[in-house]
Scaffold this motif. Structure first.
Motif, PDB file in Angstrom:
ATOM      1  N   SER A 251       0.841  -1.198   0.000  1.00 21.84           N
ATOM      2  CA  SER A 251       0.000   0.000   0.000  1.00 21.84           C
ATOM      3  C   SER A 251       0.873   1.243   0.000  1.00 21.84           C
ATOM      4  N   ASP A 252       0.439   2.279  -0.731  1.00 19.97           N
ATOM      5  CA  ASP A 252       1.167   3.548  -0.734  1.00 19.97           C
ATOM      6  C   ASP A 252       0.454   4.600   0.116  1.00 19.97           C
ATOM      7  N   ASP A 253      -0.378   4.151   1.037  1.00 21.62           N
ATOM      8  CA  ASP A 253      -1.120   5.058   1.921  1.00 21.62           C
ATOM      9  C   ASP A 253      -0.155   5.635   2.960  1.00 21.62           C
ATOM     10  N   GLU A 254       0.209   6.914   2.791  1.00 21.74           N
ATOM     11  CA  GLU A 254       1.197   7.532   3.671  1.00 21.74           C
ATOM     12  C   GLU A 254       0.639   7.922   5.032  1.00 21.74           C
ATOM     13  N   SER A 255      -0.653   7.744   5.236  1.00 19.62           N
ATOM     14  CA  SER A 255      -1.195   8.053   6.560  1.00 19.62           C
ATOM     15  C   SER A 255      -0.660   7.099   7.619  1.00 19.62           C
ATOM     16  N   ILE A 256      -0.020   6.011   7.211  1.00 25.36           N
ATOM     17  CA  ILE A 256       0.604   5.099   8.168  1.00 25.36           C
ATOM     18  C   ILE A 256       1.722   5.797   8.944  1.00 25.36           C
ATOM     19  N   PHE A 257       2.236   6.899   8.390  1.00 27.36           N
ATOM     20  CA  PHE A 257       3.272   7.674   9.075  1.00 27.36           C
ATOM     21  C   PHE A 257       2.682   8.819   9.898  1.00 27.36           C
ATOM     22  N   ALA A 258       1.353   8.983   9.864  1.00 25.88           N
ATOM     23  CA  ALA A 258       0.702  10.111  10.546  1.00 25.88           C
ATOM     24  C   ALA A 258       0.351   9.739  11.982  1.00 25.88           C
TER      25      ALA A 258
END
Length: 396
Positions: free
Chosen positions: A258-265
């Motif tokens: 997944s390229d969902d960058e909210s994992i770093f939020a």
């Protein structure tokens, strides 16, 4: 898949294409629970340890179900292979069930059907009825305080089934998830849309889903990761004994597909050097409402033996720190609050002079800013921009 006959209380195993219609139980483990070995090894099913199984099967049979699945007895937990298959398949098993019955052993429901909401299921409607009816007020107070809503495994059991009915401690029906969606949303922070339409869960961001588990608990540390496998549609081997490393492995598995960058939020109080991945789900406690977007082009990011390698449109600069200077940079994540595109969460990095790897700084609170210098302007269509490589150290 091993199912239990509700009439004869006998097991039968089915391959995937042969599984008959079945009901499934969601419950909180209370002290000593019956195991698969104890069930098959006993000829006397009348003892007290069989109470939960007997009562659920009797209820299910009364509701017309010939087969049921119960996690405590339908999995041979002494077989590591069977346990791994079951935990990796559990979300699917709950999704494919005819209905899930959630037994709340700490709730006594004393409300008659005549005062239950019908077409108006808003939270305001429930509150008006609570004020008007003493029994409903007491029942809903117990419902809101039920320990079932605090456990890690019950999160997927709440969201996976297409149909879910709550039962009280006496195995009497309370209400369906659809009828109680506004009340449950207030308890869990999960939107009413996801509670009413389970397939909507697949569209939610990683940060949003992580926020749902952030205040829950499991008996074993590893289960805080394993109970999320189905929710994120990933699979990974179970390694009991690895402790909190299981949650890091889960995040690596998520970013691998997944390229969902909210994992770093995420944000939180950590000791020492930290990387891009959170050490525990509690770091996402304030990440509810974050949605993903694709404002900036990103080359793929990967986990290497040096840390997480990112290519982001950011420029490093020397920042004065007393008599010395530190090499720092920051960049915006491809996510936002709800539909508000005016701001994005900002990640700040600092270069370690010893390891020559970047580490995350100022992570105690999630920072929100407009697009920092060097990034693509907000509102523009995604396009290829100059991206610099950054390897961020990840502590294990």
């Amino acid at each position: 898949m091993r199912l239990l006959q509700t009439a004869q209380l006998e097991f039968e195993e089915f391959f995937e294409t042969q599984v008959p219609p079945y009901a499934i139980l969601s419950h909180r483990w209370d002290g000593k629970e019956l195991s698969f070995q104890e069930f098959v090894g006993s000829n006397d099913k009348s003892s007290s340890i069989f109470n939960k199984v007997r009562k659920f099967c009797a209820f299910a049979l009364r509701m017309g179900h010939l087969w049921v699945w119960i996690d405590t007895i339908c999995i041979d937990k002494k077989s590591s292979a069977e346990l791994s298959e079951a935990l990796n398949s559990m979300f699917t098993w709950y999704r494919k069930a005819e209905i899930c019955y959630a037994h709340l052993s700490d709730v006594v429901w004393t409300v008659t059907d005549t005062i239950m909401p019908s077409s108006d299921l808003t939270l305001e409607s429930w509150e008006r009825r609570e004020q008007a009816d003493h029994f409903l007020r007491l029942s809903l107070q117990q419902f809101r305080e039920s320990a079932w809503f605090t456990r890690g495994w019950t999160l997927q059991e709440l969201l996976a089934p297409l149909d879910l009915l709550f039962l009280d401690c006496n195995w009497e029906p309370i209400c369906s998830r659809q009828e109680l969606h506004s009340v449950i949303s207030g308890i869990t922070g999960i939107s009413s849309l996801c509670l009413q339409t389970p397939r909507q869960v697949e569209k939610e961001s990683v940060a949003e889903k992580m926020s749902w588990i952030s205040r829950r608990e499991t008996s074993r540390l590893e289960d805080m990761a394993y109970c999320l496998l189905g929710l994120f549609n990933v699979n990974m081997p179970l390694l009991y004994g690895e402790g909190k490393k299981a949650f890091l492995r889960l995040q690596i598995q998520i970013i691998s597909q997944s390229d969902d960058e909210s994992i770093f939020a995420w944000a939180g109080k950590h000791l020492g050097s930290v990387g891009m991945l959170a050490s525990w789900p509690s770091a996402f406690s304030e990440s509810g409402g974050i949605t993903r977007c694709h404002k900036w082009y990103r080359p793929p990011y990967t986990m290497t033996n040096k840390g997480l390698q990112l290519y982001v449109p950011a420029q490093a600069e020397d920042v004065a720190d007393g008599s010395q200077s530190q090499r720092q940079t920051k960049f915006a994540l491809n996510c936002m609050r709800g539909d508000d595109e005016s701001e994005a969460p900002i990640i700040e990095l600092e270069l370690s002079k010893l390891s020559l790897r970047w580490r995350r700084i100022n992570y105690q609170e999630l920072q929100w800013e407009r697009a920092p210098p060097g990034t693509q302007a907000y509102g523009e269509a995604p396009s290829v921009v100059q991206c610099e490589p950054f390897i961020v150290h990840q502590s294990w």
